[in-house]
Scaffold this motif. Structure first.
Motif, PDB file in Angstrom:
ATOM      1  N   VAL A 120      11.405  -0.345   1.142  1.00 21.81           N
ATOM      2  CA  VAL A 120      10.095  -0.031   0.553  1.00 21.81           C
ATOM      3  C   VAL A 120      10.022   1.453   0.209  1.00 21.81           C
ATOM      4  O   VAL A 120       9.515   1.836  -0.855  1.00 21.81           O
ATOM      5  N   GLY A 121      10.539   2.303   1.094  1.00 23.09           N
ATOM      6  CA  GLY A 121      10.555   3.731   0.806  1.00 23.09           C
ATOM      7  C   GLY A 121      11.374   4.074  -0.422  1.00 23.09           C
ATOM      8  O   GLY A 121      10.968   4.901  -1.251  1.00 23.09           O
ATOM      9  N   LEU A 122      12.525   3.427  -0.563  1.00 21.32           N
ATOM     10  CA  LEU A 122      13.361   3.647  -1.738  1.00 21.32           C
ATOM     11  C   LEU A 122      12.654   3.179  -3.002  1.00 21.32           C
ATOM     12  O   LEU A 122      12.673   3.872  -4.032  1.00 21.32           O
ATOM     13  N   ALA A 123      12.001   2.011  -2.932  1.00 22.02           N
ATOM     14  CA  ALA A 123      11.276   1.503  -4.091  1.00 22.02           C
ATOM     15  C   ALA A 123      10.136   2.441  -4.484  1.00 22.02           C
ATOM     16  O   ALA A 123       9.906   2.705  -5.672  1.00 22.02           O
ATOM     17  N   GLY A 124       9.432   2.976  -3.494  1.00 16.14           N
ATOM     18  CA  GLY A 124       8.353   3.922  -3.787  1.00 16.14           C
ATOM     19  C   GLY A 124       8.866   5.198  -4.415  1.00 16.14           C
ATOM     20  O   GLY A 124       8.267   5.734  -5.358  1.00 16.14           O
ATOM     21  N   ALA A 125       9.997   5.697  -3.908  1.00 17.57           N
ATOM     22  CA  ALA A 125      10.586   6.918  -4.456  1.00 17.57           C
ATOM     23  C   ALA A 125      11.041   6.708  -5.893  1.00 17.57           C
ATOM     24  O   ALA A 125      10.798   7.552  -6.778  1.00 17.57           O
ATOM     25  N   LEU A 126      11.702   5.586  -6.144  1.00 14.69           N
ATOM     26  CA  LEU A 126      12.145   5.290  -7.506  1.00 14.69           C
ATOM     27  C   LEU A 126      10.950   5.080  -8.433  1.00 14.69           C
ATOM     28  O   LEU A 126      10.968   5.497  -9.595  1.00 14.69           O
ATOM     29  N   GLY A 127       9.907   4.437  -7.899  1.00 12.15           N
ATOM     30  CA  GLY A 127       8.717   4.228  -8.720  1.00 12.15           C
ATOM     31  C   GLY A 127       8.032   5.531  -9.078  1.00 12.15           C
ATOM     32  O   GLY A 127       7.612   5.733 -10.224  1.00 12.15           O
ATOM     33  N   ALA A 181       0.828  -1.208   0.000  1.00 10.62           N
ATOM     34  CA  ALA A 181       0.000   0.000   0.000  1.00 10.62           C
ATOM     35  C   ALA A 181       0.861   1.256   0.000  1.00 10.62           C
ATOM     36  O   ALA A 181       0.584   2.221  -0.725  1.00 10.62           O
ATOM     37  N   ALA A 182       1.914   1.251   0.815  1.00 11.10           N
ATOM     38  CA  ALA A 182       2.809   2.407   0.858  1.00 11.10           C
ATOM     39  C   ALA A 182       3.507   2.608  -0.477  1.00 11.10           C
ATOM     40  O   ALA A 182       3.645   3.748  -0.959  1.00 11.10           O
ATOM     41  N   LEU A 183       3.939   1.510  -1.103  1.00 11.97           N
ATOM     42  CA  LEU A 183       4.637   1.590  -2.379  1.00 11.97           C
ATOM     43  C   LEU A 183       3.728   2.160  -3.463  1.00 11.97           C
ATOM     44  O   LEU A 183       4.099   3.107  -4.185  1.00 11.97           O
ATOM     45  N   LEU A 184       2.533   1.614  -3.575  1.00 13.39           N
ATOM     46  CA  LEU A 184       1.612   2.065  -4.624  1.00 13.39           C
ATOM     47  C   LEU A 184       1.117   3.482  -4.361  1.00 13.39           C
ATOM     48  O   LEU A 184       0.976   4.281  -5.295  1.00 13.39           O
ATOM     49  N   VAL A 198      15.390   8.508   4.915  1.00 13.35           N
ATOM     50  CA  VAL A 198      14.463   9.184   5.820  1.00 13.35           C
ATOM     51  C   VAL A 198      13.430   8.205   6.360  1.00 13.35           C
ATOM     52  O   VAL A 198      13.109   8.212   7.558  1.00 13.35           O
ATOM     53  N   ASP A 199      12.897   7.349   5.495  1.00 11.07           N
ATOM     54  CA  ASP A 199      11.902   6.383   5.948  1.00 11.07           C
ATOM     55  C   ASP A 199      12.500   5.404   6.957  1.00 11.07           C
ATOM     56  O   ASP A 199      11.834   5.011   7.922  1.00 11.07           O
ATOM     57  N   ALA A 200      13.750   5.005   6.747  1.00 23.08           N
ATOM     58  CA  ALA A 200      14.399   4.119   7.716  1.00 23.08           C
ATOM     59  C   ALA A 200      14.548   4.813   9.067  1.00 23.08           C
ATOM     60  O   ALA A 200      14.301   4.214  10.125  1.00 23.08           O
ATOM     61  N   GLY A 201      14.950   6.088   9.055  1.00 21.62           N
ATOM     62  CA  GLY A 201      15.036   6.841  10.301  1.00 21.62           C
ATOM     63  C   GLY A 201      13.682   7.007  10.957  1.00 21.62           C
ATOM     64  O   GLY A 201      13.550   6.908  12.190  1.00 21.62           O
ATOM     65  N   ALA A 202      12.645   7.256  10.136  1.00 15.01           N
ATOM     66  CA  ALA A 202      11.290   7.383  10.675  1.00 15.01           C
ATOM     67  C   ALA A 202      10.834   6.069  11.308  1.00 15.01           C
ATOM     68  O   ALA A 202      10.096   6.080  12.306  1.00 15.01           O
ATOM     69  N   ALA A 203      11.263   4.941  10.752  1.00 11.53           N
ATOM     70  CA  ALA A 203      10.909   3.645  11.327  1.00 11.53           C
ATOM     71  C   ALA A 203      11.542   3.477  12.707  1.00 11.53           C
ATOM     72  O   ALA A 203      10.909   2.938  13.633  1.00 11.53           O
ATOM     73  N   VAL A 204      12.770   3.931  12.869  1.00 13.88           N
ATOM     74  CA  VAL A 204      13.424   3.871  14.185  1.00 13.88           C
ATOM     75  C   VAL A 204      12.664   4.732  15.183  1.00 13.88           C
ATOM     76  O   VAL A 204      12.441   4.336  16.337  1.00 13.88           O
ATOM     77  N   VAL A 205      12.243   5.923  14.745  1.00 14.40           N
ATOM     78  CA  VAL A 205      11.427   6.787  15.605  1.00 14.40           C
ATOM     79  C   VAL A 205      10.140   6.066  15.995  1.00 14.40           C
ATOM     80  O   VAL A 205       9.718   6.083  17.162  1.00 14.40           O
ATOM     81  N   ALA A 206       9.496   5.416  15.035  1.00 15.35           N
ATOM     82  CA  ALA A 206       8.227   4.732  15.301  1.00 15.35           C
ATOM     83  C   ALA A 206       8.415   3.552  16.253  1.00 15.35           C
ATOM     84  O   ALA A 206       7.568   3.307  17.126  1.00 15.35           O
ATOM     85  N   VAL A 207       9.498   2.803  16.096  1.00 16.15           N
ATOM     86  CA  VAL A 207       9.788   1.707  17.030  1.00 16.15           C
ATOM     87  C   VAL A 207       9.962   2.265  18.441  1.00 16.15           C
ATOM     88  O   VAL A 207       9.440   1.711  19.423  1.00 16.15           O
ATOM     89  N   ALA A 208      10.689   3.367  18.551  1.00 17.08           N
ATOM     90  CA  ALA A 208      10.891   3.991  19.862  1.00 17.08           C
ATOM     91  C   ALA A 208       9.564   4.439  20.465  1.00 17.08           C
ATOM     92  O   ALA A 208       9.311   4.234  21.657  1.00 17.08           O
ATOM     93  N   VAL A 209       8.704   5.036  19.653  1.00 19.01           N
ATOM     94  CA  VAL A 209       7.383   5.452  20.132  1.00 19.01           C
ATOM     95  C   VAL A 209       6.586   4.235  20.599  1.00 19.01           C
ATOM     96  O   VAL A 209       5.923   4.265  21.644  1.00 19.01           O
ATOM     97  N   GLY A 210       6.646   3.152  19.844  1.00 17.40           N
ATOM     98  CA  GLY A 210       5.937   1.939  20.238  1.00 17.40           C
ATOM     99  C   GLY A 210       6.411   1.405  21.572  1.00 17.40           C
ATOM    100  O   GLY A 210       5.602   0.974  22.406  1.00 17.40           O
TER     101      GLY A 210
END
Length: 243
Positions: free
Chosen positions: A106-113, A23-26, A144-156
């Protein structure tokens, strides 16, 4: 079995992360193309314009990162995880590495797409990735998406409840920082140092004379430092809790 292998199996053995990643990719690629086509009607399209929808995909992926933590707390399996890996810091680092790797790819694939679809389907604009700035605007989305994922894990880890953690990661990058930036006396001084505003400056290119974070690379480094610091706080809190 090592902690990273165990976390990889846990993350990839259910369908929800794969559906969310798709869903994120598309969404990123499709909405990015739509926005670029809208811009093309009035002005030249740039490489950066093809990534205008990347925050939509990022927030979807941040929800995936949150759920990778909060579902374990909700089901009680976090206790099993900490029994298998008594060093809670090592267990949470393994989870953050696996989640950030998946989200970043996934973020990189979406950006390239999004970039490729715009380059192929929009007539006229030159969207070649000729220099470091253009590559930063596209490939930097994955970082950026990888860094955001680390932030989200920390929030969780800090919140532990799915509803609260998901609400926080949705409101924070989409609305909260923008509202802080609008406060007359505070916004101009504080805004550039807000983490997701810094991430935006990294991707878009910080304007000349932009103060301490005037360089996009400094802005990106600040975002990475914030993600690492918040994760370190989350690990410290997890070590002091019973679970």
């Amino acid at each position: 079995m090592g902690p990273i292998a165990a976390e990889r199996i846990k993350l990839t053995s259910t369908r929800a992360p794969w559906w969310s990643a798709a869903a994120a990719l598309l969404t990123t690629a499709g909405t990015g193309l739509l926005f670029a086509a809208t811009v093309a009607a009035t002005e030249p399209v740039t490489v950066g314009a093809t990534q205008a929808a990347r925050v939509v995909g990022m927030t979807v992926l941040m929800v995936v990162a949150v759920l990778a933590v909060t579902t374990e707390y909700a089901t009680g399996t976090i206790g099993t995880t900490f029994l298998a890996v008594p060093d809670r810091g090592a267990a949470l680092r393994a989870k953050a590495v696996v989640v950030a790797a998946l989200v970043g790819l996934v973020g990189l694939a979406g950006a390239l797409g999004s970039w490729a679809a715009s380059a192929l389907l929009l007539p006229g604009p030159d969207l070649a990735l000729d220099g470091l700035d253009e590559w930063r605007q596209v490939a930097g989305v994955g970082l950026v998406d990888a860094g955001a994922a680390v932030v989200a894990v920390a929030v969780g880890v800090l919140v532990r409840r799915t509803a609260g953690a998901v609400a926080l990661v949705l409101v924070w990058p989409l609305a909260a920082e923008s509202l802080v930036g609008l406060v007359p006396a505070v916004g101009p001084a504080v805004g550039p140092f807000l983490p997701f505003q810094a991430a935006d400056r990294f991707l878009a290119g910080a304007p000349a004379g932009g103060g301490l974070l005037g360089s996009p690379w400094l802005a990106g480094a600040w975002f990475a430092l914030f993600a690492a610091a918040l994760f370190a706080v989350a690990v410290g809190v997890a070590r002091r809790r019973d679970l």
